[in-house]
Design an enzyme around this catalytic site. Structure first.
Site, PDB file in Angstrom:
ATOM      1  N   HIS A   1       7.821  -5.923   0.176  1.00  0.00           N
ATOM      2  CA  HIS A   1       8.004  -4.494  -0.054  1.00  0.00           C
ATOM      3  C   HIS A   1       7.787  -3.753   1.282  1.00  0.00           C
ATOM      4  CE1 HIS A   1       7.764  -1.192  -3.312  1.00  0.00           C
ATOM      5  NE2 HIS A   1       7.753  -0.542  -2.153  1.00  0.00           N
TER       6      HIS A   1
ATOM      7  N   GLU B   1      11.215   1.242 -10.595  1.00  0.00           N
ATOM      8  CA  GLU B   1      10.485   2.431 -10.139  1.00  0.00           C
ATOM      9  C   GLU B   1      11.190   3.668 -10.652  1.00  0.00           C
ATOM     10  OE1 GLU B   1       9.814   2.922  -5.905  1.00  0.00           O
ATOM     11  OE2 GLU B   1       9.169   0.837  -5.678  1.00  0.00           O
TER      12      GLU B   1
ATOM     13  N   ASN C   1      12.264  -5.531  -2.076  1.00  0.00           N
ATOM     14  CA  ASN C   1      12.271  -4.179  -2.617  1.00  0.00           C
ATOM     15  C   ASN C   1      13.248  -3.294  -1.854  1.00  0.00           C
ATOM     16  OD1 ASN C   1      10.927  -1.916  -4.241  1.00  0.00           O
ATOM     17  ND2 ASN C   1      10.798  -1.166  -2.134  1.00  0.00           N
ATOM     18  N   GLU C   2      14.147  -2.655  -2.585  1.00  0.00           N
ATOM     19  CA  GLU C   2      15.053  -1.655  -2.018  1.00  0.00           C
ATOM     20  C   GLU C   2      15.660  -2.070  -0.680  1.00  0.00           C
ATOM     21  OE1 GLU C   2      13.315   2.448  -4.029  1.00  0.00           O
ATOM     22  OE2 GLU C   2      12.918   2.095  -1.905  1.00  0.00           O
TER      23      GLU C   2
ATOM     24  N   TRP D   1       6.470   4.875 -11.116  1.00  0.00           N
ATOM     25  CA  TRP D   1       5.901   4.878  -9.769  1.00  0.00           C
ATOM     26  C   TRP D   1       5.056   6.142  -9.679  1.00  0.00           C
ATOM     27  CZ3 TRP D   1       5.507   1.397  -5.990  1.00  0.00           C
ATOM     28  CH2 TRP D   1       4.929   1.843  -4.784  1.00  0.00           C
TER      29      TRP D   1
ATOM     30  N   GLN E   1       0.881   0.031   0.562  1.00  0.00           N
ATOM     31  CA  GLN E   1       0.634   1.393   0.110  1.00  0.00           C
ATOM     32  C   GLN E   1      -0.712   1.568  -0.583  1.00  0.00           C
ATOM     33  OE1 GLN E   1       4.937   1.548  -1.513  1.00  0.00           O
ATOM     34  NE2 GLN E   1       4.490   3.662  -1.048  1.00  0.00           N
TER      35      GLN E   1
END
Length: 469
Positions: free
Chosen positions: A120, A373, A164-165, A417, A17
């Site tokens: 991620h 986040e 991540n997630e 975030w 990102q």
């Protein structure tokens, strides 16, 4: 309204990102490189992360932002394919190691604790080509990558997030096909991917535990996305049950195996099994863990990392037609309360975070919790004087304060975030979450603080909100 002494105030980013440098210095392609280069409007205006915030060459600028805020912690992720271009340790990219060594060393020099995410969403394309998270072979690939990172950076990094997630990734990438590889497998792919993600996380936690913990003395967990879920009609038993079921499918699906007993929630197993049977499957679409695997998975997290953005109302929705899909398996539908303010999918519900934290405390034996986040987007073009957005943050901090003081939740770190406006997956650069504005039209990618950044810096300085608030 002072927070506990030593409370961690952080901001978070992720490699794809912000970094750019998509093929610089020997980096291999990741799935998001492939996905965005294919076009087809799957991302806003066919935007890509090829350059993003340019952080691969502009780390010094990011560091200035971190220092300006006075952060105690900084969460960032490693690009798997920058370190291991084909996803394996067959070839190790020294330039990638150098880049992350510099970030870690600079943070520590400035008194900032790194929280490092191994993965991620940016799987090396070479591993996706072998089946990605749908293939069991990924478990060993991930474990080897994790061990490589622990041995390379673990002398200085003491707080790790493996994945991540995982709950978002499994659904978005392998069930709905909205994330790469972009192929939907409704009602099957998400469960298969989730099964492998849980086992990969557990394997890497054990590797840390047996090979590195004694010397490095760090902590390892995974981060889970959580929407707080309320029954639409609090007086309706079917809505109440639906809301409980929704949390089981959404959060406990991953958290219960890892924190409690190595297995999925009973209601999740029974719902999917009975739907599968009605649909003519010979066995449940949800894979089963062996007894051996349950033992391996149970207890593989040293703290509870959760990512909260929003809340939804839940209603019972019977799956009469026997449709395939995760919501259909759970027999729920969800929507916002019309009175809530929103930008895109984020409806601003600060009280939801307090309820969520209390739920985690009560369900998971009062663990140490990190919010890895939380944030609020602005649509492009975003005003630098974002007072409305700051108000959302301020209300959120009030709820966190209540959770700590009144509910006795053991919350130790908060990560906003994001540090910078960045590439927000399918939304490209149209959704701005940064504490710092980034001008994506300017090749120098200048970072300019929003009002929120200046206000957050005050919160950090005071370790909490001013008393009169």
């Amino acid at each position: 309204m002072a927070f506990p002494v030593g409370f961690g105030w952080a901001a978070a980013t992720a490699a794809y990102q912000i970094e750019g440098g998509w093929d610089a210095d020997g980096k291999g392609p990741c799935v998001w490189d492939t996905f965005t280069h294919q076009g087809g409007e799957r991302v806003f205006k066919n935007q890509t992360g090829d350059v993003a915030c340019g952080s691969y060459t502009l780390w010094e600028e990011d560091l200035k932002c971190i220092k300006q805020l006075g952060l105690t912690h900084y969460r960032f992720s490693l690009s798997w394919s920058r370190l291991l271009p084909d996803g394996t340790t067959g070839f190790i990219n020294q330039k990638g190691i150098d880049y992350y060594n510099k970030i870690i060393d600079d943070l520590l020099k400035n008194g900032v604790t790194p929280i490092v995410t191994l993965y991620h969403f940016d799987l090396p394309q070479a591993l996706e080509d072998q089946g990605g998270w749908l293939s069991e072979s990924i478990i060993e690939s991930f474990d080897k990558y994790a061990q490589f990172c622990f041995s390379t950076f673990g002398d200085r990094v003491k707080q790790w997030i493996t994945i991540n997630e995982a709950n978002v990734l499994s659904v978005m990438a392998y069930d709905l096909g909205m994330f790469p590889p972009g192929i939907p497998h409704c009602g099957t792919g998400g469960y298969q991917a989730a099964h492998n993600l849980i086992k990969a996380h557990a394997r890497s936690w054990h590797s840390y535990d047996s090979l590195f913990r004694k010397e490095q003395k760090g902590m390892v967990s995974l981060s889970l996305f959580a929407v707080w879920l309320e029954p639409t009609d609090p007086n309706s038993v079917s809505d109440q049950e639906a809301a409980k079921r929704a949390i089981k499918f959404h959060l406990d699906f991953f958290a219960k195996p890892i924190f409690i007993d190595g297995d999925y929630p009973e209601v999740v197993k029974s719902q999917i099994a009975s739907m599968s049977q009605k649909q003519g499957y010979s066995s449940s679409r949800l894979p089963e863990f062996t007894e051996e695997e349950k033992k391996m998975i149970k207890g593989t997290a040293d703290f509870f990392a959760v990512q909260y953005y929003t809340t939804r109302l839940i209603k019972y929705q019977e799956n009469k037609k026997g449709e395939l899909g995760i919501l259909q398996d759970a027999e729920i539908e969800f929507f916002p309360d019309p009175s809530w303010k929103n930008v895109d999918w984020i409806y601003v519900v600060p009280w939801g975070v307090r309820k969520l934290l209390k739920y985690i405390k009560d369900t998971y034996n009062n663990p140490v919790i990190y919010i890895t986040e939380n944030g609020f987007p602005q649509r492009d073009p975003a005003p630098l004087d974002d007072t409305q957005r700051w108000e959302h943050f301020r209300q959120t901090f009030q709820e966190l304060f209540k959770a700590i003081q009144l509910d006795k939740v053991n919350l130790q770190v908060y990560c906003a975030w994001s540090l910078l406006d960045n590439f927000e997956w399918n939304q490209g650069y149209s959704s701005r979450f940064g504490l710092f504005h980034v001008d994506f039209e300017d090749p120098a990618r200048p970072r300019v603080p929003y009002t929120s950044a200046k206000e957050y810096a005050k919160i950090i300085r005071n370790n909490g909100l001013e008393a009169h608030l």
